[in-house]
Design an enzyme around this catalytic site. Sequence first.
Site, mmCIF file in Angstrom:
data_model
loop_
_atom_site.group_PDB
_atom_site.id
_atom_site.type_symbol
_atom_site.label_atom_id
_atom_site.label_comp_id
_atom_site.label_asym_id
_atom_site.label_seq_id
_atom_site.Cartn_x
_atom_site.Cartn_y
_atom_site.Cartn_z
ATOM 1 N N LYS A 117 0.837 -1.206 0.000
ATOM 2 C CA LYS A 117 0.000 0.000 0.000
ATOM 3 C C LYS A 117 0.871 1.255 0.000
ATOM 4 O O LYS A 117 1.915 1.319 0.667
ATOM 5 C CB LYS A 117 -0.919 0.013 1.218
ATOM 6 C CG LYS A 117 -1.875 -1.169 1.292
ATOM 7 C CD LYS A 117 -2.972 -1.123 0.252
ATOM 8 C CE LYS A 117 -4.084 -0.177 0.628
ATOM 9 N NZ LYS A 117 -5.225 -0.282 -0.330
ATOM 10 N N CYS A 129 -11.688 -0.046 4.531
ATOM 11 C CA CYS A 129 -11.798 1.413 4.451
ATOM 12 C C CYS A 129 -11.286 1.848 3.083
ATOM 13 O O CYS A 129 -10.181 1.502 2.704
ATOM 14 C CB CYS A 129 -11.026 2.095 5.573
ATOM 15 S SG CYS A 129 -9.683 1.141 6.293
ATOM 16 N N GLU A 197 -10.608 13.400 4.759
ATOM 17 C CA GLU A 197 -11.824 12.727 4.317
ATOM 18 C C GLU A 197 -13.031 13.095 5.171
ATOM 19 O O GLU A 197 -12.898 13.383 6.362
ATOM 20 C CB GLU A 197 -11.656 11.201 4.441
ATOM 21 C CG GLU A 197 -10.489 10.620 3.717
ATOM 22 C CD GLU A 197 -10.336 9.125 3.930
ATOM 23 O OE1 GLU A 197 -9.885 8.448 2.998
ATOM 24 O OE2 GLU A 197 -10.668 8.624 5.031
#
Length: 278
Positions: A117, A129, A197
């Site tokens: 990632k 998520c 976010e």
Amino acid sequence: MSTQTSTYADLVHSLEQDDILEKFPEVIPLNNRPNTHSTESSGETDNLLDGYDEEQIRLMNENCIVLDWNDTAIGAGTKKLCHLMENINQGLLHRAFSVFLFDSDGKLLLQQRATEKITFADLWTNTCCSHPLCVDDELGLNGSLESKIEGARTAAVRKLEHELGIPPQEVESKGEFHFLNRIHYMAPSDGAWGEHEIDYIFIYQLRKGETLTVEPSTNEVRDIAWVSQEELKQMFADGNLKFTPWFKLICDNYLFQWWNQLNDLNKVENDTKIHRMM
């Protein structure tokens, strides 16, 4: 809230649609969006992504939903654009979701993010998520909270399959989603990357006697664990384990209260407020 974070919140609050589109010209206005999961790469060499996993680089072209302070969709911005700290520091905000998946015995499925990632690699976090994409079935086209929740739920089903190999037909038939609330937070990751976010929080509960097929993608997930409340608290106490910032925020503020109410979430679900944690 410190003066520094208050100043940042004021900056984000001040940005209206025209400001966002002027400040971030790579954002495609909503009416002109391609309505595709990803924008094709230009093929140019990107030094920021040198050395990262090829599949994870490809996913950086996904079209996230760029937002204003009120969670109103402004347009499509690539995952790369939305996760660069230089843009986040200027107030660029996007929509996300987080799923907390519980089995019928009340154990929570955690994942450790894969080493591949680009952001928050190797950290433990909640079940899944990710981001609704700027496409019709995940956007919430009519702008109502109900339609945005449904869009985030659609994205959650997609990503549960992509990351954890959970078949969508099992998700739809073996349990139930509960929308809890939305949190707004900002957190740096490593170096150039971070998150900013408005995160739609869901609990998914398996019905009694039901089980799910879980076959994680090794490119997305390094490890998984089903944990009780006590086991999760023991993980938090282990200094060798690291956790994503949004997971810690949700745990510190809400999760254990929700966990105690799994048998009746009516009193805590469908909160319409955006909870600012910045």
